[in-house]
Design an enzyme around this catalytic site. Structure first.
Site, short mmCIF file in Angstrom:
data_model
loop_
_atom_site.label_atom_id
_atom_site.label_comp_id
_atom_site.label_asym_id
_atom_site.label_seq_id
_atom_site.Cartn_x
_atom_site.Cartn_y
_atom_site.Cartn_z
CB SER A 30 -0.95 -0.05 1.21
OG SER A 30 -1.94 -0.93 0.95
CE LYS A 75 -4.73 1.66 -0.51
NZ LYS A 75 -4.02 0.34 -0.21
CB SER A 98 -4.15 1.40 4.14
OG SER A 98 -3.39 0.96 2.91
#
Length: 317
Positions: free
Chosen positions: A95, A98, A152
């Site tokens: 993640s 992101k 997330s």
């Protein structure tokens, strides 16, 4: 010698050769201007404001980061690589992806614009973090970015991508184009959330480049510093859907403490089976000087956070 002879030929001629354009020190393309004239515009080197390293950087008493795939600490004010281990090795970022999703969205969207979910948000991968989006749900980009970076949420990443890029595929192209423009040439994104894909990879150094660009945005800095986020978005019928989650960053939640001379401003976490445990942070020392630290593929949460504590301990050691 060849260069000297060519210069002599250009200035004096040779035999019957002649040139219509004479050399003059006032020409914009003149090498004389580049080295001699202070008022001439010159291009700054690409890496003039970057921390740069070709390989590992460590002192004899540097921390043992062998339980990680890669680790690095960058001093932004001094443009110094304080520590580096495998920083150019291609690894899955989970993640931490992101960060780029947020960066592209901030550059190309408006915080108050309304995003609408489609069936693209239906993620079925086991263990994927979701905020429960359904087709027809709506929220602003500002809300979406906060859910993306604080909690997330992978379904929110898909909604952002589709609404900002026109399609998820085009948004991913935008992510890769942005990466290359920043010099992150060892990066290839396949999705906006970081769930497992063998062709989805980056490096610790490339993440430094991406994160360094993202923290230029006040909104990004504000969000990554949040310990929790509460909001309300709406389903397709206009009914409220409450959201209330803590950050995934255990430094901000107080589970782990940085060294005494360091303040963790915030960052982004990431975990998948393929990527291991990952974390990137923005921190400041007692003088307010900023640092970016990153760990990829740590062998578990304890190795990740204890390793990051040791890494931050290298600041002004």
């Amino acid at each position: 010698m060849a260069a000297v002879l060519l210069t002599i030929l250009c200035f004096t001629g040779c035999g019957n050769l002649s040139y219509d354009m004479a050399y003059h020190v006032d020409y914009d393309v003149s090498s004389f201007n580049v080295v001699s004239r202070q008022d001439t515009r010159t291009a700054a080197p690409f890496a003039a404001n970057l921390c740069v390293t070709a390989g590992n950087v460590a002192e004899e008493d540097s921390p043992d980061m062998s339980l990680t795939g890669a680790a690095a600490l960058f001093g932004l004010d001094e443009k110094k690589v304080i520590y580096a281990r495998n920083v150019h090795e291609r690894l899955q970022p989970a993640s931490l992806t992101k960060v780029m999703t947020a960066l592209v969205a901030l550059e190309n969207g408006q915080l108050n614009q309304t995003l609408t979910a489609t069936n693209a948000v239906n993620i079925t991968e086991s263990g994927a973090v979701l905020c429960g989006l359904k087709s027809g749900d709506t929220m602003t980009l500002d809300q979406a970015l906060r859910i993306l970076l604080v909690y997330s949420s992978n379904d929110v990443a898909m909604m952002i991508a589709e609404n900002i890029g026109g399609s998820v595929e085009h948004f991913v192209e935008m992510m890769n184009e942005k990466a290359y423009s920043l010099g992150a040439t060892n990066t290839n994104f396949m999705n906006p959330h970081g769930l497992t894909d063998s062709e989805h990879y980056t490096t610790a150094y490339d993440l430094y480049l991406i994160f360094k660009e993202a923290i230029k945005y006040d909104t990004f800095n504000e969000i990554i510093h949040m310990s929790s986020y509460q909001t309300v978005f709406y389903d397709k019928d206009g009914k409220e859907k409450p959201f209330d989650k803590q950050t995934t960053n255990l430094f901000l939640r107080g589970n782990y403490q940085p060294p005494a001379n360091v303040t963790v401003i915030g960052g982004k976490t990431g975990t998948t089976n393929a990527a291991g445990n990952c974390l990137i942070l923005l921190s400041r020392d007692e003088n307010g000087s900023p640092y970016i630290s990153v760990i990829l593929r740590a062998e578990g949460g304890e190795a990740l956070y204890s390793g990051m504590q040791e890494l931050l301990g290298e600041i002004h050691k």
